[in-house]
Structure formats: structure tokens, C-alpha cells
Design an enzyme around this catalytic site. Structure first.
Site, PDB file in Angstrom:
ATOM      1  CE  LYS A 149     108.441  93.377  -1.361  1.00  0.00           C
ATOM      2  NZ  LYS A 149     108.028  94.014  -0.104  1.00  0.00           N
ATOM      3  N   GLY A 204     105.250  99.172  -0.927  1.00  0.00           N
ATOM      4  CA  GLY A 204     105.646  97.981  -0.167  1.00  0.00           C
ATOM      5  C   GLY A 204     105.436  96.702  -0.957  1.00  0.00           C
ATOM      6  CG  LEU A 205     102.321  96.119  -3.143  1.00  0.00           C
ATOM      7  CD1 LEU A 205     101.170  96.551  -4.046  1.00  0.00           C
ATOM      8  CD2 LEU A 205     101.959  94.820  -2.423  1.00  0.00           C
ATOM      9  N   GLY A 216     107.420  96.781  -6.618  1.00  0.00           N
ATOM     10  CA  GLY A 216     107.253  96.989  -8.058  1.00  0.00           C
ATOM     11  C   GLY A 216     108.533  97.435  -8.763  1.00  0.00           C
ATOM     12  N   GLY A 217     109.192  98.444  -8.234  1.00  0.00           N
ATOM     13  CA  GLY A 217     110.414  98.968  -8.857  1.00  0.00           C
ATOM     14  C   GLY A 217     111.516  97.918  -8.863  1.00  0.00           C
ATOM     15  CB  SER A 218     112.638  95.493  -6.265  1.00  0.00           C
ATOM     16  OG  SER A 218     112.899  96.485  -5.303  1.00  0.00           O
ATOM     17  CG  ASP A 252     112.884  94.331  -1.265  1.00  0.00           C
ATOM     18  OD1 ASP A 252     113.512  93.780  -0.339  1.00  0.00           O
ATOM     19  OD2 ASP A 252     111.873  95.028  -1.089  1.00  0.00           O
TER      20      ASP A 252
HETATM   21  O1  C5P Z   1     118.303  98.485  -0.652  1.00  0.00           O
HETATM   22  P1  C5P Z   1     117.375  99.611  -0.879  1.00  0.00           P
HETATM   23  O2  C5P Z   1     117.999 100.717  -1.699  1.00  0.00           O
HETATM   24  O3  C5P Z   1     116.041  99.208  -1.393  1.00  0.00           O
HETATM   25  O4  C5P Z   1     117.094 100.226   0.561  1.00  0.00           O
HETATM   26  C1  C5P Z   1     116.549 101.500   0.748  1.00  0.00           C
HETATM   27  C2  C5P Z   1     116.798 101.938   2.171  1.00  0.00           C
HETATM   28  O5  C5P Z   1     116.007 101.137   3.074  1.00  0.00           O
HETATM   29  C3  C5P Z   1     118.223 101.778   2.652  1.00  0.00           C
HETATM   30  O6  C5P Z   1     119.012 102.886   2.326  1.00  0.00           O
HETATM   31  C4  C5P Z   1     118.027 101.633   4.158  1.00  0.00           C
HETATM   32  O7  C5P Z   1     117.799 102.901   4.740  1.00  0.00           O
HETATM   33  C5  C5P Z   1     116.721 100.869   4.268  1.00  0.00           C
HETATM   34  N1  C5P Z   1     116.928  99.413   4.399  1.00  0.00           N
HETATM   35  C6  C5P Z   1     117.445  98.917   5.586  1.00  0.00           C
HETATM   36  N2  C5P Z   1     117.630  97.565   5.708  1.00  0.00           N
HETATM   37  C7  C5P Z   1     117.298  96.719   4.717  1.00  0.00           C
HETATM   38  C8  C5P Z   1     116.762  97.201   3.508  1.00  0.00           C
HETATM   39  C9  C5P Z   1     116.583  98.557   3.385  1.00  0.00           C
HETATM   40  O8  C5P Z   1     117.737  99.677   6.512  1.00  0.00           O
HETATM   41  N3  C5P Z   1     117.463  95.396   4.909  1.00  0.00           N
END
Ligand code: C5P
Length: 290
Positions: free
Chosen positions: A10, A94-95, A97-99, A132
Site C-alpha cells: 500500500k 512504509g509499504l 508488507g508485513g501487515s 494497518d
Molecule cells: O500498530 P502497530 O504495531 O503497527 O504500531 C507500531 C507503533 O507505531 C506503535 O507502537 C506506535 O508507537 C506507533 N503508531 C502510532 N499511532 C498509530 C499507529 C502506530 O503512534 N496510529
């Protein structure tokens, strides 16, 4: 039965950080868009969950593995699956991929294991894996709010060509969110106007609406990101921006040929010429069954 699936990458057309929340996440508003760059995932029933991949990461830390364990435990399923993952989407780019891999595993295992869980339940489980992940359950274009899990589907009729350029560095998402500098005035995007501009390929209007609040901090630390953006614009991109927490920058081009020509001028970085996925193509591209 064996399922062969494709998990798309994405980009974020825009990413507005609204503010920090009490739970450590940030409230965002972003239009997320699937593009035609895919990881390949195959799933086969087995007694236990096993991940086969050439990724340099312990299986237990891989989001796809976490998704499989979460789904199995949630549904009380007794068996497992051999999950083979072939990466094409660069990691920590930032794409998404893992999600995307994790969401595709939830969708695929729900079928492989004949669990018949509704999409709403899969989306809720996806949210437990990462902010994501729910987007990739529905795709291919949506407004994401909250921490990214509150989704409003949007539609795009004809595809747009993009050149993705990623310098060889990885950005930590928590670092990006932890270092963005809040702005006094926030850009508020009219989503109807945004969709209209995208559909009409009105790039002049689109230019005003494509931005990323995380970009300043990330490109402050990694100036190569600003250099790539500048080079994309000089090479004919009508608009360019960083995707997600970076470091990939995307440039929008009028035709595929222009994107390919620009790619030839960006040597030294990972590059991908892709198109945006529209609703019509999305499910066909997403689910490849054998
Ligand atoms: O949700 P995810 O595990 O991908 O997020 C990784 C980190 O990115 C979170 O622990 C947080 O520090 C940051 N994040 C955030 N706000 C979001 C998404 C991610 O602060 N909306």
C-alpha cells in the site's frame, strides 16, 4: 487443499497525524491505497503452524505467524498450516508488507480451516495484530481513521501509475511517530473532492491533498528521502510523497512509460513501477486459488 494468495503493498495518499492518544498511539486520518506489488503466500493444512520464508526474522516475530496463532486460538481450531511466504515487498519500507501478509493469512486460513468467520471478526482480529492490518482485510482504497483501524471504503475507477523508490535504510514506525512535530494549522481534506480528483486524474488538485505529516521528521533524519522526492519531481512526477513512516517515496506519473523512464534515472535505490488497484481488480489479484 492448497491456497496460493497474493498480498498487495500500500501507499498512503495522505497521512495526517491528528494528535497523541492516551494509549500511546496517534489519532490519524489517512487515505490508504493498495498497489500492484505483491508478496506471495501459500497455505497448506498441517498438524502445526509452520512458517517457511527466507526472511531474516525469527518466525514467532513475523506478523503472518502471529496472525495464524491468533486465528487458531480464537477459533479453537486443532490443526495448523504450513505457510510459505515469498517476499517482494521491501520490509520496514512504509509499504505495509508485513501487515498485508498478516491480513492475507487471516483471510486465507479462514477458508483453509473452513472457519467461516465473518469479515467483521477477521477485521477485529487484524486490529490486534497491528494498526494497518484491518485495511488489508477490505482494501483496496479506504479512509483510515482512529489509529488506522476505523475504515471507510472508497472507490477509484481507473488506475494511476506510480514509481516507488526506497533507499536502503529502514525506518522504525514508533520512531517516526515519536519525532513528528505537531503543526499549528492542520490540513483538512475533503474526501469527496479527493476521490473526484483521483478519478478525474486532476493532478493539480491532487497535489494540494497529497502529504505526510511524518515526512518532515523522517527526512530530517534521512535527507536522502527529500533528495529522492526532488528527483522524482524533476523526472516528471506530478506529485510525490513519502508513504507511511517511510522511507519509500512514491511519485505519480501520467503513464506507465513515464514511470519506467523515471525509474531508469533513479539507480542506486530499490524501485518499483506499480499501478493502483481498483475494486474490480482487487479480489481477482488478491485471491489466487490452486
Ligand atoms: O500498530 P502497530 O504495531 O503497527 O504500531 C507500531 C507503533 O507505531 C506503535 O507502537 C506506535 O508507537 C506507533 N503508531 C502510532 N499511532 C498509530 C499507529 C502506530 O503512534 N496510529
Amino acid at each position: 487443499m492448497k491456497l496460493a494468495l497474493r498480498a498487495p503493498a500500500k501507499i498512503n495518499w495522505f497521512l495526517s497525524v491528528i494528535g497523541k492518544r492516551g494509549d500511546g498511539y496517534h489519532e490519524i486520518s489517512s487515505v490508504m491505497q493498495c498497489v500492484s506489488l505483491f508478496d506471495s503466500i501459500s497455505l497448506e493444512r498441517s498438524g502445526s503452524i509452520e512458517l517457511v520464508t527466507d526472511m531474516d526474522l525469527p518466525a514467532e516475530q513475523n506478523l503472518i505467524y502471529k496472525a495464524a496463532v491468533l486465528l487458531r486460538d480464537f477459533a479453537g481450531y486443532k490443526g495448523g498450516a504450513v505457510i510459505s511466504l515469498k517476499k517482494n515487498i521491501p520490509s520496514a519500507a512504509g509499504l505495509g508488507g508485513g501487515s498485508s501478509d498478516a491480513a492475507t493469512a487471516l483471510l486465507g486460513l479462514n477458508r483453509l480451516w473452513e472457519l467461516n468467520l465473518p469479515v467483521s471478526v477477521l477485521a477485529e482480529l487484524a486490529g490486534r495484530i497491528g494498526s494497518d492490518v484491518p485495511f488489508f482485510i477490505g482494501g483496496p482504497l479506504a479512509l483510515a481513521e482512529g489509529r488506522g483501524e476505523r475504515l471507510t471504503p472508497l472507490s477509484l475507477r481507473s488506475p494511476v501509475w506510480l514509481l516507488l523508490v526506497k533507499p536502503s535504510l529502514s525506518v522504525s514506525t514508533p520512531w517516526a511517530y515519536g519525532h513528528y512535530a505537531p503543526k499549528l494549522t492542520k490540513k483538512v481534506i475533503d474526501i469527496k473532492l479527493f476521490c473526484l480528483s483521483l478519478d478525474r486524474k486532476d493532478f493539480v488538485s491532487l497535489r494540494q491533498m497529497v502529504f505526510n505529516d511524518l515526512e518532515e521528521a523522517v527526512s530530517g533524519r534521512y535527507p536522502v528521502i527529500a533528495e529522492i522526492k526532488e528527483a522524482l519531481l524533476k523526472s516528471g512526477a506530478v506529485v510525490a510523497s513519502m508513504s507511511g513512516s517511510g522511507p519509500t517515496v512514491f511519485g505519480v506519473f501520467g503513464t506507465r512509460e513515464e514511470a519506467v523512464a523515471a525509474s531508469g534515472r533513479m539507480e542506486g535505490h530499490w524501485r518499483g513501477v506499480v499501478s493502483t488497484l481498483t475494486a474490480a481488480g482487487y479480489h481477482a489479484e488478491h485471491e489466487e486459488v490452486s
